[in-house]
Design a protein around this motif. Structure first.
Motif, PDB file in Angstrom:
ATOM      1  N   ALA A 132     -18.448  12.365   3.034  1.00  0.00           N
ATOM      2  CA  ALA A 132     -18.781  11.438   4.125  1.00  0.00           C
ATOM      3  C   ALA A 132     -18.981  12.184   5.436  1.00  0.00           C
ATOM      4  O   ALA A 132     -19.916  11.876   6.202  1.00  0.00           O
ATOM      5  CB  ALA A 132     -17.666  10.403   4.271  1.00  0.00           C
ATOM      6  N   ARG A 133     -18.134  13.160   5.728  1.00  0.00           N
ATOM      7  CA  ARG A 133     -18.295  13.914   6.968  1.00  0.00           C
ATOM      8  C   ARG A 133     -19.597  14.719   6.955  1.00  0.00           C
ATOM      9  O   ARG A 133     -20.331  14.760   7.952  1.00  0.00           O
ATOM     10  CB  ARG A 133     -17.096  14.838   7.166  1.00  0.00           C
ATOM     11  N   LYS A 134     -19.891  15.363   5.825  1.00  0.00           N
ATOM     12  CA  LYS A 134     -21.134  16.154   5.730  1.00  0.00           C
ATOM     13  C   LYS A 134     -22.347  15.246   5.909  1.00  0.00           C
ATOM     14  O   LYS A 134     -23.319  15.603   6.597  1.00  0.00           O
ATOM     15  CB  LYS A 134     -21.186  16.846   4.366  1.00  0.00           C
ATOM     16  N   TRP A 135     -22.301  14.059   5.312  1.00  0.00           N
ATOM     17  CA  TRP A 135     -23.393  13.095   5.459  1.00  0.00           C
ATOM     18  C   TRP A 135     -23.536  12.676   6.920  1.00  0.00           C
ATOM     19  O   TRP A 135     -24.660  12.548   7.435  1.00  0.00           O
ATOM     20  CB  TRP A 135     -23.115  11.871   4.574  1.00  0.00           C
ATOM     21  N   ALA A 136     -22.413  12.459   7.595  1.00  0.00           N
ATOM     22  CA  ALA A 136     -22.461  12.037   8.996  1.00  0.00           C
ATOM     23  C   ALA A 136     -23.156  13.084   9.862  1.00  0.00           C
ATOM     24  O   ALA A 136     -23.949  12.745  10.758  1.00  0.00           O
ATOM     25  CB  ALA A 136     -21.045  11.776   9.519  1.00  0.00           C
ATOM     26  N   PRO A 146     -20.591  -0.124  -3.490  1.00  0.00           N
ATOM     27  CA  PRO A 146     -20.341   0.778  -2.360  1.00  0.00           C
ATOM     28  C   PRO A 146     -21.307   1.951  -2.378  1.00  0.00           C
ATOM     29  O   PRO A 146     -22.029   2.177  -3.345  1.00  0.00           O
ATOM     30  CB  PRO A 146     -18.902   1.226  -2.601  1.00  0.00           C
ATOM     31  N   ASP A 147     -21.308   2.705  -1.297  1.00  0.00           N
ATOM     32  CA  ASP A 147     -22.106   3.934  -1.251  1.00  0.00           C
ATOM     33  C   ASP A 147     -21.420   5.053  -2.019  1.00  0.00           C
ATOM     34  O   ASP A 147     -22.082   5.909  -2.621  1.00  0.00           O
ATOM     35  CB  ASP A 147     -22.296   4.386   0.205  1.00  0.00           C
ATOM     36  N   VAL A 148     -20.088   5.055  -1.957  1.00  0.00           N
ATOM     37  CA  VAL A 148     -19.284   6.092  -2.598  1.00  0.00           C
ATOM     38  C   VAL A 148     -18.120   5.410  -3.300  1.00  0.00           C
ATOM     39  O   VAL A 148     -17.460   4.538  -2.740  1.00  0.00           O
ATOM     40  CB  VAL A 148     -18.744   7.106  -1.558  1.00  0.00           C
ATOM     41  N   LEU A 149     -17.873   5.831  -4.521  1.00  0.00           N
ATOM     42  CA  LEU A 149     -16.814   5.257  -5.345  1.00  0.00           C
ATOM     43  C   LEU A 149     -15.863   6.370  -5.762  1.00  0.00           C
ATOM     44  O   LEU A 149     -16.306   7.435  -6.210  1.00  0.00           O
ATOM     45  CB  LEU A 149     -17.445   4.609  -6.583  1.00  0.00           C
ATOM     46  N   LEU A 150     -14.560   6.121  -5.614  1.00  0.00           N
ATOM     47  CA  LEU A 150     -13.553   7.098  -6.008  1.00  0.00           C
ATOM     48  C   LEU A 150     -12.832   6.597  -7.251  1.00  0.00           C
ATOM     49  O   LEU A 150     -12.297   5.489  -7.255  1.00  0.00           O
ATOM     50  CB  LEU A 150     -12.546   7.303  -4.873  1.00  0.00           C
ATOM     51  N   LEU A 151     -12.820   7.420  -8.297  1.00  0.00           N
ATOM     52  CA  LEU A 151     -12.204   7.049  -9.568  1.00  0.00           C
ATOM     53  C   LEU A 151     -11.212   8.129 -10.001  1.00  0.00           C
ATOM     54  O   LEU A 151     -11.339   9.295  -9.645  1.00  0.00           O
ATOM     55  CB  LEU A 151     -13.271   6.879 -10.655  1.00  0.00           C
ATOM     56  N   VAL A 164     -15.906  11.507  -7.826  1.00  0.00           N
ATOM     57  CA  VAL A 164     -16.590  10.817  -6.740  1.00  0.00           C
ATOM     58  C   VAL A 164     -17.967  10.466  -7.289  1.00  0.00           C
ATOM     59  O   VAL A 164     -18.681  11.338  -7.788  1.00  0.00           O
ATOM     60  CB  VAL A 164     -16.734  11.723  -5.499  1.00  0.00           C
ATOM     61  N   VAL A 165     -18.316   9.200  -7.226  1.00  0.00           N
ATOM     62  CA  VAL A 165     -19.627   8.750  -7.704  1.00  0.00           C
ATOM     63  C   VAL A 165     -20.342   8.129  -6.506  1.00  0.00           C
ATOM     64  O   VAL A 165     -19.752   7.314  -5.783  1.00  0.00           O
ATOM     65  CB  VAL A 165     -19.484   7.725  -8.842  1.00  0.00           C
ATOM     66  N   ALA A 166     -21.586   8.507  -6.282  1.00  0.00           N
ATOM     67  CA  ALA A 166     -22.242   8.091  -5.043  1.00  0.00           C
ATOM     68  C   ALA A 166     -23.745   7.920  -5.223  1.00  0.00           C
ATOM     69  O   ALA A 166     -24.332   8.340  -6.225  1.00  0.00           O
ATOM     70  CB  ALA A 166     -21.971   9.125  -3.944  1.00  0.00           C
ATOM     71  N   ARG A 167     -24.338   7.291  -4.207  1.00  0.00           N
ATOM     72  CA  ARG A 167     -25.795   7.232  -4.143  1.00  0.00           C
ATOM     73  C   ARG A 167     -26.347   8.651  -3.996  1.00  0.00           C
ATOM     74  O   ARG A 167     -25.729   9.513  -3.377  1.00  0.00           O
ATOM     75  CB  ARG A 167     -26.246   6.375  -2.960  1.00  0.00           C
ATOM     76  N   ARG A 168     -27.530   8.867  -4.537  1.00  0.00           N
ATOM     77  CA  ARG A 168     -28.122  10.210  -4.540  1.00  0.00           C
ATOM     78  C   ARG A 168     -28.269  10.771  -3.125  1.00  0.00           C
ATOM     79  O   ARG A 168     -27.968  11.931  -2.863  1.00  0.00           O
ATOM     80  CB  ARG A 168     -29.493  10.169  -5.239  1.00  0.00           C
ATOM     81  N   GLU A 169     -28.748   9.940  -2.189  1.00  0.00           N
ATOM     82  CA  GLU A 169     -28.982  10.450  -0.840  1.00  0.00           C
ATOM     83  C   GLU A 169     -27.692  10.811  -0.109  1.00  0.00           C
ATOM     84  O   GLU A 169     -27.716  11.554   0.868  1.00  0.00           O
ATOM     85  CB  GLU A 169     -29.794   9.445  -0.015  1.00  0.00           C
ATOM     86  N   VAL A 170     -26.567  10.292  -0.590  1.00  0.00           N
ATOM     87  CA  VAL A 170     -25.269  10.665  -0.015  1.00  0.00           C
ATOM     88  C   VAL A 170     -24.762  11.947  -0.665  1.00  0.00           C
ATOM     89  O   VAL A 170     -24.439  12.928   0.013  1.00  0.00           O
ATOM     90  CB  VAL A 170     -24.253   9.521  -0.185  1.00  0.00           C
ATOM     91  N   MET A 171     -24.690  11.972  -1.979  1.00  0.00           N
ATOM     92  CA  MET A 171     -24.140  13.139  -2.678  1.00  0.00           C
ATOM     93  C   MET A 171     -25.007  14.375  -2.500  1.00  0.00           C
ATOM     94  O   MET A 171     -24.504  15.516  -2.572  1.00  0.00           O
ATOM     95  CB  MET A 171     -23.977  12.820  -4.166  1.00  0.00           C
TER      96      MET A 171
END
Length: 408
Positions: free
Chosen positions: A123-127, A254-259, A273-280
């Protein structure tokens, strides 16, 4: 000379732990030696119905045959390569987990806390890379009474003083707002916000279920304000609430899922961590990693877990048996139970404090052959394996009624 474990009593083994094992847990005085399905057996051969399921790590019960077989098969072939090389099990695991969750890319890790830490980094890197937040200024908004783990970063945004005291200095960059309060969340989110990180149901806090519309409101707010929605489903996910994910009760993605937890089938620690492609896609080589994350053994077991969930059987069981659980608890309301919150096969049960603390009630249930665990005050948690039967559930609730009656 130390006696072999199989020749020692529960009392012997508990005493043996005292001088050599860190005192970071206060377990119930039962020493489990064997288990299968929803039942465990101690070293003296006493059987107990497991109504905790490893805090949801054992959603499929102890030693589920399909999961044990997957582990055995993989043990005979390959267990670890590190991520320096590819392995032949990881692609299938990632593909099927992404498809199960409706997201695109998977970052495999080991423990739940690692998944949370990894989600924070993503999330920080995306920001910085995508949203354009000035370097070092990204913030993440979290909820009070959260439980996301106990690393130094995570306890920095905990409101549980027992988790925080003595572990500072704390990591900056987090804002804490009340749970289930969209107005407070709206006020906290600003141009520096990378993400909102919440549990769809707060497990450690006592299985706190937000009002209808809260999760959908978080999704709408984060989308409108241009930040990520990170859902921590480490306890609530993978069938526990009667859906694959708890966010599905409000049709939220969600945009990011924690499992974590149940993803390892009670055999090995597996998280993701499972996420949308543009986030990951913000992560590049060398920016994050794990020697054991995505190892072949973990991927084989994780794939077998996903396969169990792909049929929908366990989600249906949790949903249907959840009715039995709620009806049984409702019958106890006013008879030692002052309130409860339940969704699927997960409940936080508030016991009249005059009858004992949560710890005392848990110990009394243990002596009657039922294993649960307390949380705060006089609240106990019920989270049996999804393989439990309706009769076993009713028996456990009957035992709870008996224990509460004796305490009164």
């Amino acid at each position: 000379m130390t006696a072999p474990a199989h020749a020692r009593t529960s009392a012997d083994l508990i005493r043996a732990e005292e001088p050599v094992l860190a005192h970071n847990y206060h377990p119930l005085p039962v020493v489990v030696a064997r288990a299968e399905g929803a039942w465990v057996e101690d070293v003296e051969g006493r059987r107990y119905l497991d109504m905790l399921a490893g805090y949801s790590a054992l959603n499929f019960g102890h030693r589920h045959p399909a999961l044990i077989q997957a582990a055995h098969d993989q043990l005979d072939r390959l267990t670890l390569t590190s991520r320096a090389f590819h392995n032949d099990r990881l692609a299938e695991f990632a593909e099927r987990l992404a498809a199960l969750t409706g997201l695109d890319m998977v970052l495999p890790m080991n423990t739940g806390a690692e998944a949370v830490e990894s989600g924070i980094k993503v999330a920080r890197k995306w920001a910085y890379d995508v949203k354009g937040v000035p370097d070092g200024q990204a913030t993440i908004v979290v909820a009070a009474d959260n439980f996301h783990g106990r690393t130094t970063t995570i306890v920095s945004f905990s409101t549980d003083e027992s988790a925080r005291t003595g572990f500072g200095p704390f990591t900056p960059g987090f804002k804490i707002v009340p749970y289930n309060d969209l107005a407070a969340l709206e006020e906290a989110v600003d141009e520096t916000t990378a993400a909102v990180l919440i549990e769809p149901i707060q497990g450690e806090a006592g299985v706190i279920i937000p009002d209808a519309g809260y999760l959908a409101g978080v999704r709408e707010l984060t989308r409108r304000k241009g930040c990520l929605f990170i859902a921590d489903e480490i306890q609530s996910g993978l069938g526990r609430t009667g859906r694959t994910l708890a966010v599905e009760h409000e049709s939220v993605v969600p945009d990011v899922l924690l499992l974590g937890k149940a993803l390892g089938g009670g055999i090995v620690p597996v998280s993701a961590v499972v996420a949308r492609r543009e986030v990951m896609s913000v992560l590049g080589p060398g920016e994050h990693g794990s020697t054991f994350g995505g190892n072949p053994l973990a991927a084989a077991v994780g794939t077998a877990v996903v396969e169990l969930l792909e049929t929908g059987e366990f989600q249906r069981r949790a949903d249907e048996l959840g009715v039995v659980l709620r009806e049984g608890l409702e019958a106890l309301r006013g008879h030692g139970v002052t309130g409860f919150r339940a969704r699927g096969l997960w409940a936080g049960v508030d016991v009249d404090p005059a009858l004992g603390t949560g710890r005392e009630i848990s110990e009394r249930l243990m002596r009657e052959g039922i294993l649960v665990k307390d949380t705060h005050g006089s609240t106990i948690r019920l989270a049996p394996p999804l393989t439990v039967t309706a009769d076993e559930l009713r028996s456990a609730l009957g035992t709870l009624e008996k224990v509460l009656g004796q305490a009164g």
